[in-house]
Design a protein around this motif. Structure first.
Motif, short mmCIF file in Angstrom:
data_model
loop_
_atom_site.label_atom_id
_atom_site.label_comp_id
_atom_site.label_asym_id
_atom_site.label_seq_id
_atom_site.Cartn_x
_atom_site.Cartn_y
_atom_site.Cartn_z
N GLY A 1 27.42 18.86 17.08
CA GLY A 1 28.24 19.79 18.05
C GLY A 1 27.36 20.44 19.02
O GLY A 1 26.22 20.65 18.82
N GLN A 2 28.22 20.85 20.12
CA GLN A 2 27.59 21.75 20.98
C GLN A 2 28.58 22.97 21.38
O GLN A 2 29.88 22.77 21.27
CB GLN A 2 27.56 20.98 22.35
N ALA A 3 27.84 24.17 21.59
CA ALA A 3 28.68 25.43 21.84
C ALA A 3 28.11 25.97 23.10
O ALA A 3 26.98 26.08 23.29
CB ALA A 3 28.45 26.29 20.62
N SER A 4 29.01 26.75 23.74
CA SER A 4 28.59 27.22 24.91
C SER A 4 28.43 28.90 24.85
O SER A 4 28.06 29.65 25.50
CB SER A 4 29.61 27.03 25.90
N GLY B 1 28.46 32.37 21.44
CA GLY B 1 28.19 32.65 20.02
C GLY B 1 29.37 32.35 19.27
O GLY B 1 29.57 32.16 18.15
N VAL B 2 30.65 32.92 19.78
CA VAL B 2 32.14 32.79 18.82
C VAL B 2 32.28 31.16 18.81
O VAL B 2 32.41 30.90 17.64
CB VAL B 2 33.18 33.17 19.87
N ASP B 3 31.83 30.44 19.83
CA ASP B 3 32.00 29.15 19.26
C ASP B 3 30.92 28.45 18.32
O ASP B 3 31.31 27.77 17.51
CB ASP B 3 31.99 28.10 20.53
N ALA B 4 29.89 29.10 18.71
CA ALA B 4 28.89 28.66 17.61
C ALA B 4 29.18 29.00 16.05
O ALA B 4 28.90 28.47 15.09
CB ALA B 4 27.49 29.48 17.93
N VAL B 5 29.51 30.28 15.95
CA VAL B 5 29.91 30.80 14.59
C VAL B 5 30.98 29.83 14.02
O VAL B 5 31.29 29.35 12.88
CB VAL B 5 30.42 32.00 14.54
N ALA B 6 32.10 29.55 14.67
CA ALA B 6 33.29 28.60 14.58
C ALA B 6 32.64 27.06 14.12
O ALA B 6 33.32 26.49 13.22
CB ALA B 6 34.35 28.67 15.70
N LEU C 1 22.19 36.89 19.17
CA LEU C 1 21.82 37.84 18.32
C LEU C 1 22.87 37.90 17.15
O LEU C 1 22.99 37.93 16.03
CB LEU C 1 21.19 39.26 18.47
N SER C 2 24.22 38.51 17.70
CA SER C 2 25.22 38.99 16.99
C SER C 2 25.90 37.28 16.04
O SER C 2 26.27 37.39 15.05
CB SER C 2 26.44 39.19 17.96
N ALA C 3 25.71 36.24 16.92
CA ALA C 3 25.88 35.05 16.30
C ALA C 3 24.97 34.58 15.04
O ALA C 3 25.49 34.14 14.07
CB ALA C 3 26.00 33.75 17.29
#
Length: 217
Positions: A31-34, A36-41, A63-65
């Motif tokens: 997958g690809q994410a743009s 941190g929110v999408d990265a965590v999901a 950092l948060s992700a």
């Protein structure tokens, strides 16, 4: 097969990294994410082995992700940054990242870095590690007090931890101590187990935060 999630807010950069990694016979981009929110999901849904994480992004930064991902999954995070002393890099290591790489590094270095991190090692260049730590110990919060947890280590394990913190590889540590590389691997495993650490990156942080090793030592 190494499962990889590529996270970067710049589409061309993200797709370029994804194409490079997908072309490797032992890698699969899940997958690809743009941000941190999408990265965590996507980490939760796709279950990557390695998350290639940009530092500065909208909605949720790297950092948060990283904190979310390393606290709730077994995925290892490899940070990407445009600066060798990005203000977030040290905090990212404390958050559980397994290392970082400059975005302008050669393609071969990126491929190698993903394999290293996927294999359970940390990617920390000695020179960059020293600069990060020197920045950290100048902070008012640094005390250099050796915590009780380090007392669980034997004298040889403490010595190995000190060499890890100086950026030496297992092979280099073996040469320095005149022992077999497998012996060093055993010591490293015991150190991580006794201190409850994920990998060498966190071991470096503990060694410096505790005052076991100081810049220039």
């Amino acid at each position: 097969m190494i499962r990889i999630l590529v996270v970067d807010d710049q589409q061309m950069v993200r797709e370029g990294f994804a194409a490079l990694l997908a072309a490797q016979s032992d890698m699969h981009v899940v997958g690809q994410a743009s941000d941190g929110v999408d990265a965590v999901a996507q980490t939760r849904s796709a279950g990557p082995d390695v998350v290639l994480m940009d530092v500065r992004m909208p909605r949720m930064d790297g950092l948060s992700a990283t904190r979310h991902i390393t606290s709730s999954s077994q995925a290892r995070v490899l940070m990407l940054t445009t600066f060798d002393l990005d203000e977030y890099v040290y905090e990212a290591l404390r958050a559980g990242a397994s290392g970082f790489l400059l975005k302008d590094a050669p393609a071969a270095d990126l491929v190698h870095a993903v394999r290293v991190v996927a294999g359970g090692e940390a990617l920390l260049a000695p020179a960059v590690t020293r600069r990060l730590i020197e920045d950290f110990v100048r902070r008012p919060s640094f005390t250099g007090v050796k915590p009780a947890t380090l007392r669980a280590l034997t004298a040889r394990e403490t010595e190995v931890l000190r060499l890890i913190a100086q950026g030496l590889s297992n092979q280099e540590i073996a040469a320095a101590l005149v022992v077999a590389e497998q012996t060093v691997k055993t010591h490293v495993g015991r150190i991580l187990g006794k201190l409850g650490l994920r990998d060498r990156a966190q071991a470096v942080v503990v060694a410096y935060e505790s005052g076991l090793v100081t810049p220039g030592s």
